[in-house]
Design a protein around this motif. Structure first.
Motif: not given
Length: 459
Positions: A120-126, A246-253, A275-278, A280-288
């Protein structure tokens, strides 16, 4: 005494590529009004399905389709995957298209829902747009100035780098920090390359080789770019396309330390981590936040799930929830099943999909091909595979496809070509087709033989 020397011409390999099942599909084959042509862009027939897919492409481009789902339903070999790939061709490279198969979710390392969420996240571009101060130009001079190592010893260290950049308006000499020289070395920059250096961060990006050097070699894998216009020091809008995954992976390592304990800890970790839900929520917050500021733009892409009947009830329940989230792509499903059991339950449902999810889908039906359309499809495959075939052999293949299947007829092409060459002629004849058919059975013939000789096989 003279000897005959054999000289072979070296052929260019630029256009040589592997021919896959759907290499001939270049788009949906619609006219300016969105009406499907009888044959266009590699697709034949299925006019209604292609026109419906054309409307979906328009909705995706106008960003009115995010969070919705589509189902291609039809028998095997009716072009469901081909139309889905044609949709991705129409959308272009800037819109993410993530294909997967229903059985991919079953893993011993990762939860089923985690695999779905990743896709799902791979199919959403920024698309991130930033205006940066940069120094851009062709490298004319690159001289590292060395000095004695301040820590002592015999070695020398780079004190600074002198680099001269040239554009069509002039040249500029820059004195750079040694840390930027490391970036230059990583990018493998040499004289004649076009680069840009970000003024704030000192990041170096190699754009390509200057087109003034295009005739340097006969064959080369370089990308040639023109000499940059304007001044060397300028403000430039830099557009980066990333996906949320990509953002998830970059911040998960985790960035571990350099001590031996940290290094051993990193080695012992499993390669696949959830990758934890927490996070993803942080990344979504930054993206928004970026979207609100106008720095970034969300590009909902397409998640294509083939053989969707392979998903189980847990995955279908997850899909229901995921489609309602604010950050959701367009989901295209495909299945060749009729009434069958929903995996993980005893419920029999259309296409093996629960009714509550089926209610959310726009369903596009693909119909069996007519004999004329089958002949056209085989002819287009002959063209893409560059095979020479006699017209009567092509007619014979069309007849075979009606008795067996289109896929079987297409698969006979390459073996028949090899047989024809073995028999000493370049064009495939009816005899070659019949000989190939005798060597390779189709699914129906194999099933018939099994039924007739059941006693000779283990049960």
């Amino acid at each position: 005494m003279s000897s005959n020397v054999k000289i072979d011409e070296i052929k260019s390999t630029t256009r040589v590529q592997r021919i896959a099942q759907h290499s001939h599909v270049k788009g949906l084959g619609l006219d300016a009004q969105g009406i499907a042509l009888k044959s266009g862009a590699g697709l034949v027939g299925q006019e209604l399905a292609r026109e419906a897919a054309g409307l979906v492409v328009d909705m995706i481009k106008s960003k009115k389709m995010a969070g919705r789902a589509l189902l291609f339903a039809g028998g095997p070999g009716t072009g469901k995957t081909a139309i889905a790939l044609a949709v991705s061709q129409e959308l272009g490279t800037k819109v993410p298209f993530c294909p997967m198969v229903g059985s991919e979710v079953y893993s011993s390392e990762v939860k089923k829902t985690e695999v779905l969420m990743e896709n799902f996240r791979r199919a959403i571009g920024l698309r991130i747009k930033e205006v940066k101060e940069v120094y851009e130009g062709e490298v004319v001079e690159l001289t590292p100035e060395e000095t004695e190592d301040p820590l002592g010893g015999y070695g020398k260290t780079v004190a600074h780098v002198i680099i001269t950049l040239k554009t069509n308006k002039g040249t500029k000499q820059l004195k750079l920090d040694p840390s930027i020289y490391e970036g230059i070395q990583k990018e493998k920059v040499r004289v004649g390359d076009v680069i840009y250096i970000e003024a704030n961060s000192g990041a170096v990006k190699r754009v390509g080789r200057s087109d003034a050097f295009a005739t340097e070699f006969d064959l080369e894998s370089e990308t040639y770019v023109p000499l940059p216009k304007g001044e060397v020091h300028k403000k430039k809008e830099i557009v980066q396309d990333v996906t949320l995954h990509d953002l998830d992976i970059a911040n998960a390592k985790p960035q571990g330390g350099q001590d031996i304990v940290s290094l051993m800890g990193q080695l012992s970790k499993p390669k696949k981590t959830e990758i934890t839900e927490k996070l993803r929520k942080e990344i979504n917050k930054v993206v928004n936040h970026y979207i609100e500021q106008g720095i970034a733009e969300l590009v909902p892409g397409v998640l294509f799930i083939d053989e969707v009947h392979m998903l189980d009830i847990e995955c279908f329940t997850f899909l229901n929830r995921a489609l309602e989230s604010t950050l959701a792509p367009i989901v295209i499903l495909a299945t060749n099943r009729g009434m069958c059991t929903v995996r993980g339950t005893d419920v029999i449902a259309p296409h093996g999909i629960p009714l509550d999810l089926l209610d959310r889908l726009l369903i596009i039906r693909t119909l069996p091909y007519s004999p004329e359309e089958v002949a056209q499809i085989i002819a287009s495959r002959v063209k893409i595979e560059q095979i020479s075939i006699a017209p009567e052999a092509l007619a014979k293949l069309s007849e075979i496809s009606l008795v067996t299947s289109l896929r079987y007829a297409v698969q006979l092409l390459t073996p028949a070509q090899i047989l024809s060459q073995t028999n000493g002629h370049d064009t495939i004849t009816v005899g070659d087709i019949e000989e190939t058919r005798a060597l390779f059975l189709d699914a129906k013939a194999s099933a018939r033989i099994l039924a007739e000789n059941a006693e000779f096989y283990l049960k």
